[in-house]
Design a protein around this motif. Structure first.
Motif, PDB file in Angstrom:
ATOM      1  N   THR A 292      -1.317   2.477   1.775  1.00 16.57           N
ATOM      2  CA  THR A 292      -1.455   2.895   3.169  1.00 16.57           C
ATOM      3  C   THR A 292      -2.629   3.859   3.292  1.00 16.57           C
ATOM      4  O   THR A 292      -2.789   4.759   2.464  1.00 16.57           O
ATOM      5  CB  THR A 292      -0.156   3.569   3.662  1.00 16.57           C
ATOM      6  OG1 THR A 292       0.910   2.626   3.576  1.00 16.57           O
ATOM      7  CG2 THR A 292      -0.266   4.040   5.109  1.00 16.57           C
TER       8      THR A 292
ATOM      9  N   LEU B 109      -4.464   6.543   5.969  1.00 18.45           N
ATOM     10  CA  LEU B 109      -4.368   7.314   7.215  1.00 18.45           C
ATOM     11  C   LEU B 109      -5.788   7.625   7.694  1.00 18.45           C
ATOM     12  O   LEU B 109      -6.584   8.222   6.956  1.00 18.45           O
ATOM     13  CB  LEU B 109      -3.592   8.617   6.969  1.00 18.45           C
ATOM     14  CG  LEU B 109      -3.562   9.618   8.135  1.00 18.45           C
ATOM     15  CD1 LEU B 109      -2.853   9.031   9.362  1.00 18.45           C
ATOM     16  CD2 LEU B 109      -2.873  10.918   7.711  1.00 18.45           C
TER      17      LEU B 109
ATOM     18  N   LYS C  70      -9.876  -2.314   4.271  1.00 15.11           N
ATOM     19  CA  LYS C  70      -9.006  -3.481   4.530  1.00 15.11           C
ATOM     20  C   LYS C  70      -9.438  -4.674   3.677  1.00 15.11           C
ATOM     21  O   LYS C  70      -8.588  -5.432   3.212  1.00 15.11           O
ATOM     22  CB  LYS C  70      -9.073  -3.864   6.007  1.00 15.11           C
ATOM     23  CG  LYS C  70      -8.203  -2.999   6.905  1.00 15.11           C
ATOM     24  CD  LYS C  70      -8.311  -3.571   8.308  1.00 15.11           C
ATOM     25  CE  LYS C  70      -7.560  -2.825   9.341  1.00 15.11           C
ATOM     26  NZ  LYS C  70      -8.066  -3.142  10.687  1.00 15.11           N
TER      27      LYS C  70
ATOM     28  N   GLY D  55      -2.868  -3.947   2.780  1.00 12.91           N
ATOM     29  CA  GLY D  55      -2.693  -2.531   3.105  1.00 12.91           C
ATOM     30  C   GLY D  55      -2.342  -2.290   4.562  1.00 12.91           C
ATOM     31  O   GLY D  55      -2.559  -3.133   5.429  1.00 12.91           O
ATOM     32  N   LYS D  56      -1.808  -1.085   4.797  1.00 12.07           N
ATOM     33  CA  LYS D  56      -1.438  -0.692   6.168  1.00 12.07           C
ATOM     34  C   LYS D  56      -2.321   0.485   6.575  1.00 12.07           C
ATOM     35  O   LYS D  56      -2.594   1.360   5.742  1.00 12.07           O
ATOM     36  CB  LYS D  56       0.034  -0.272   6.139  1.00 12.07           C
ATOM     37  CG  LYS D  56       0.578   0.194   7.458  1.00 12.07           C
ATOM     38  CD  LYS D  56       2.024   0.657   7.296  1.00 12.07           C
ATOM     39  CE  LYS D  56       2.376   1.539   8.474  1.00 12.07           C
ATOM     40  NZ  LYS D  56       3.608   2.286   8.289  1.00 12.07           N
ATOM     41  N   VAL D  57      -2.779   0.482   7.824  1.00 14.60           N
ATOM     42  CA  VAL D  57      -3.610   1.588   8.308  1.00 14.60           C
ATOM     43  C   VAL D  57      -2.870   2.324   9.420  1.00 14.60           C
ATOM     44  O   VAL D  57      -2.415   1.701  10.390  1.00 14.60           O
ATOM     45  CB  VAL D  57      -4.981   1.087   8.822  1.00 14.60           C
ATOM     46  CG1 VAL D  57      -5.830   2.259   9.329  1.00 14.60           C
ATOM     47  CG2 VAL D  57      -5.727   0.322   7.724  1.00 14.60           C
ATOM     48  N   ILE D  58      -2.746   3.633   9.260  1.00 18.53           N
ATOM     49  CA  ILE D  58      -2.168   4.474  10.327  1.00 18.53           C
ATOM     50  C   ILE D  58      -3.333   5.164  11.026  1.00 18.53           C
ATOM     51  O   ILE D  58      -4.163   5.793  10.372  1.00 18.53           O
ATOM     52  CB  ILE D  58      -1.229   5.560   9.741  1.00 18.53           C
ATOM     53  CG1 ILE D  58      -0.107   4.948   8.906  1.00 18.53           C
ATOM     54  CG2 ILE D  58      -0.672   6.447  10.844  1.00 18.53           C
ATOM     55  CD1 ILE D  58       0.719   5.986   8.125  1.00 18.53           C
TER      56      ILE D  58
ATOM     57  N   GLU E 250       3.087  11.165   8.310  1.00 18.97           N
ATOM     58  CA  GLU E 250       1.924  10.275   8.166  1.00 18.97           C
ATOM     59  C   GLU E 250       1.167  10.597   6.884  1.00 18.97           C
ATOM     60  O   GLU E 250       0.760   9.698   6.145  1.00 18.97           O
ATOM     61  CB  GLU E 250       1.002  10.417   9.380  1.00 18.97           C
ATOM     62  CG  GLU E 250       1.607   9.831  10.649  1.00 18.97           C
ATOM     63  CD  GLU E 250       0.793  10.071  11.915  1.00 18.97           C
ATOM     64  OE1 GLU E 250       1.173   9.525  12.959  1.00 18.97           O
ATOM     65  OE2 GLU E 250      -0.222  10.806  11.866  1.00 18.97           O
TER      66      GLU E 250
ATOM     67  N   SER F 204       3.294   9.476   3.858  1.00 14.52           N
ATOM     68  CA  SER F 204       3.464   8.035   3.639  1.00 14.52           C
ATOM     69  C   SER F 204       2.158   7.355   3.239  1.00 14.52           C
ATOM     70  O   SER F 204       2.177   6.262   2.684  1.00 14.52           O
ATOM     71  CB  SER F 204       4.070   7.364   4.871  1.00 14.52           C
ATOM     72  OG  SER F 204       3.121   7.371   5.905  1.00 14.52           O
ATOM     73  N   ALA F 205       1.018   8.005   3.522  1.00 11.19           N
ATOM     74  CA  ALA F 205      -0.271   7.385   3.171  1.00 11.19           C
ATOM     75  C   ALA F 205      -0.655   7.726   1.724  1.00 11.19           C
ATOM     76  O   ALA F 205      -0.293   8.777   1.199  1.00 11.19           O
ATOM     77  CB  ALA F 205      -1.356   7.863   4.122  1.00 11.19           C
ATOM     78  N   ASP F 206      -1.388   6.783   1.109  1.00  7.97           N
ATOM     79  CA  ASP F 206      -1.917   7.001  -0.245  1.00  7.97           C
ATOM     80  C   ASP F 206      -3.321   7.571  -0.173  1.00  7.97           C
ATOM     81  O   ASP F 206      -3.769   8.276  -1.062  1.00  7.97           O
ATOM     82  CB  ASP F 206      -1.965   5.666  -1.002  1.00  7.97           C
ATOM     83  CG  ASP F 206      -0.615   4.983  -0.992  1.00  7.97           C
ATOM     84  OD1 ASP F 206       0.244   5.390  -1.784  1.00  7.97           O
ATOM     85  OD2 ASP F 206      -0.394   4.081  -0.148  1.00  7.97           O
TER      86      ASP F 206
END
Ligand SMILES: Cc1cc2nc3c(=O)[nH]c(=O)nc-3n(C[C@H](O)[C@H](O)[C@H](O)COP(=O)(O)O)c2cc1C
Length: 209
Positions: free
Chosen positions: A4, A6, A31, A37-40, A84, A87-89
């Motif tokens: 993830t 942020l 990406k 992956g997830k982007v916040i 946030e 949870s982000a790497d």
């Protein structure tokens, strides 16, 4: 496990912003490197972040179990912003230099996320950052040039300040990318030519990985 990212932006200039253009490039490259992956996204110009008050500080320093519903309410935004970060790497920050420092909305965010026993601890007597194993890329845009060795380098309070804050919170793996001299764009400078070396250094971060 998918990673993830942020993405924290603080420029008031929307589409015209130099730092947002470059964080956008970073997110696109990230990406590509992390298709699962997830982007916040955290846009600090679209979030109302209040300054900390005496009541907020009292709530932050009250033991979790002893907090009143009112105190929990005061800390709700801080809890969301910290979740946030937890949870982000990886983090990417778009930071326009404002008056030699960070934009006030970013400082307000820092005051919300620097929280005892959440992101730092003094339990052992010395400060320990609790955001462990995170990687940060800070993209700083400025009208002038403040890189090491330049005449204006000592006016740059953005990089030393953010390095200190991130280090205090436990984020030791931090890279700064600087896009100085952006004032040339206000005088009709070529945007694409200005961005080209900065986009190249962003993409190079991923090639090196
Ligand atoms: C309120 C304000 C304060 C600024 N202060 C500085 C400064 O201290 N030093 C500097 O070199 N540029 C300064 N600038 C110029 C910006 O850093 C520059 O335009 C940068 O590209 C802004 O990034 P952005 O386009 O992502 O908002 C300032 C701009 C604004 C709007």
């Amino acid at each position: 496990m998918p990673l993830t990212l942020l993405d924290v932006n603080s420029s008031p200039f929307g589409e015209a912003s130099v730092s947002r253009h470059l964080t956008h490039e970073f997110v696109d490259a990230w990406k590509l490197a992390h298709p699962d992956g997830k982007v916040i996204q955290r846009d600090l110009t679209a979030t109302v972040v209040p300054p900390v008050s005496a009541a907020w500080i009292g709530a932050a320093y009250s033991p979790d179990v002893a907090r009143t519903p009112e105190q929990r309410g005061l800390l709700a935004l801080s809890d969301t912003l910290i979740a946030e970060l937890q949870s982000a790497d990886e983090y990417v920050f778009g930071v326009p230099m404002h008056n030699f420092s960070v934009p006030s909305v970013l400082k307000l965010w820092i005051d919300q996320i620097a929280r005892v026993n959440k992101t730092f601890s003094y339990a052992t007597g010395t400060p320990v950052g609790l955001l462990k194993g995170k990687k940060a890329t800070v993209i700083v845009s400025s009208g002038g040039v403040y890189d090491k060795g330049t005449a204006m380098a000592s006016f740059n309070f953005v990089e030393p300040y953010l390095r200190t804050v991130l280090g205090f919170l436990g984020v030791a793996d931090t890279i700064f990318l600087t896009a100085g001299g952006a004032s040339a764009l206000n005088r009709g400078g070529d945007r694409q030519a200005f961005f080209q070396p900065h986009v190249a250094s962003i993409r190079a971060q991923f090639q090196a990985a």
